[in-house]
Design an enzyme around this catalytic site. Structure first.
Site, PDB file in Angstrom:
ATOM      1  N   HIS A  14      -5.850   5.129  -3.048  1.00 31.47           N
ATOM      2  CA  HIS A  14      -5.498   3.741  -3.253  1.00 31.47           C
ATOM      3  C   HIS A  14      -5.548   2.951  -1.774  1.00 31.47           C
ATOM      4  CE1 HIS A  14      -3.943   5.460  -6.912  1.00 31.47           C
ATOM      5  NE2 HIS A  14      -3.926   4.259  -7.598  1.00 31.47           N
ATOM      6  N   LYS A  16      -7.051   0.950   0.807  1.00 33.99           N
ATOM      7  CA  LYS A  16      -8.441   0.244   0.846  1.00 33.99           C
ATOM      8  C   LYS A  16      -9.184   0.354   2.103  1.00 33.99           C
ATOM      9  CE  LYS A  16      -6.550  -3.670  -1.978  1.00 33.99           C
ATOM     10  NZ  LYS A  16      -6.110  -5.170  -1.783  1.00 33.99           N
ATOM     11  N   LYS A  18      -9.310   3.457   3.815  1.00 29.41           N
ATOM     12  CA  LYS A  18      -9.969   4.763   3.484  1.00 29.41           C
ATOM     13  C   LYS A  18     -11.194   4.639   2.585  1.00 29.41           C
ATOM     14  CE  LYS A  18      -6.298   8.182   4.455  1.00 29.41           C
ATOM     15  NZ  LYS A  18      -5.449   9.114   3.793  1.00 29.41           N
ATOM     16  N   ASP A  74      -6.815  13.395   3.194  1.00 27.81           N
ATOM     17  CA  ASP A  74      -5.705  13.283   3.732  1.00 27.81           C
ATOM     18  C   ASP A  74      -5.833  13.435   5.421  1.00 27.81           C
ATOM     19  OD1 ASP A  74      -2.752  12.829   2.941  1.00 27.81           O
ATOM     20  OD2 ASP A  74      -2.545  14.707   4.490  1.00 27.81           O
ATOM     21  N   TYR A 164      -3.800   3.284  12.940  1.00 25.88           N
ATOM     22  CA  TYR A 164      -3.470   3.521  14.277  1.00 25.88           C
ATOM     23  C   TYR A 164      -4.666   3.331  15.226  1.00 25.88           C
ATOM     24  CZ  TYR A 164       0.916   5.601  12.438  1.00 25.88           C
ATOM     25  OH  TYR A 164       2.189   5.826  11.818  1.00 25.88           O
ATOM     26  N   ASP A 165      -5.806   2.986  14.558  1.00 24.05           N
ATOM     27  CA  ASP A 165      -6.885   2.786  15.395  1.00 24.05           C
ATOM     28  C   ASP A 165      -7.070   2.246  16.778  1.00 24.05           C
ATOM     29  OD1 ASP A 165      -8.489   4.466  13.481  1.00 24.05           O
ATOM     30  OD2 ASP A 165      -9.667   2.700  12.769  1.00 24.05           O
TER      31      ASP A 165
END
Length: 215
Positions: A14, A16, A18, A74, A164-165
């Site tokens: 869910h 968005k 990813k 994951d 966290y990019d």
């Protein structure tokens, strides 16, 4: 290894950010991929203690509910100075009760690093980890893991990507993932075994080379 023969799958997420990344990676292969939200599926409780366990929970829930193969991801940030945290709880660190605040989560990581005295680059190492799980309705699953090593920077840099990019600078690069265009972060060439740069691209490359690319 069981091969993927179906042309239609469910992306068991869910998230968005990813979903956008996985959609971009899947696009060249002509797969029909609906999301868990498209099927009205609830988000299962991620009670696993490893990336593999949580990926399976999500993939099996979607596959068993739809009767289609399901692909889940994951992933998380593993920081050496924090004994591997946040790890499988990476998204949880951003939870506010009203959604996710990754600016808050990045600040939490930074505060903990400073408490540990981790202020020089050699003390701020870590990695992004992604595990893709392809699961069939009968419960059979295949796993594909990708990792990318890097250094945690502060303050956050860039507004691209998600999560966290902006505080993760991959080894060998001067830019954070938050500063890189998606084409650079995810680039890899199908059939050549190239693993790409990001953890998700590397996991997907292994998935695609095993499941989608003709030998």
């Amino acid at each position: 290894m069981r091969k993927l023969e179906a042309a239609k799958i469910v992306v068991a997420s869910h998230n968005k950010g990813k979903l956008a990344e996985i959609a971009e990676l899947i696009a060249p292969f002509g797969l029909q991929a609906g999301s868990a939200a498209d099927y009205g599926l609830p988000e299962p409780a991620e009670t696993g203690t490893t990336f593999e366990e949580n990926a399976y929970i999500k993939a099996y829930a979607a596959a068993s509910a739809t009767g289609l193969p399901a692909l889940s991801d994951d992933s998380g940030l593993v920081v050496d100075a924090l004994d591997g945290a946040p790890g499988v709880y990476t998204a949880d660190w951003a939870e506010t009760g009203d959604g996710r605040d990754f600016a808050m989560a990045m600040r939490k990581v930074e505060d903990l690093l400073r408490e540990k005295g981790a202020v020089t680059p050699d003390a701020r190492t870590g990695r992004f980890v992604a595990v893709l799980c392809l699961c069939w309705p009968d419960g059979h699953a295949e796993y594909f893991r990708g990792e990318v090593e890097g250094t945690l920077v502060w303050p956050p840099r860039g507004e691209r990507g998600f999560g966290y990019d902006p505080v993760f600078k991959p080894d060998g690069y001067d830019e954070t993932f938050g500063e890189m265009p998606a084409s650079q972060k995810h680039s890899w060439e199908a059939g050549r075994g190239d693993l790409g740069l990001s953890h998700r691209a590397r996991a997907f490359a292994r998935f695609a080379n095993a499941m989608l690319v003709e030998a």
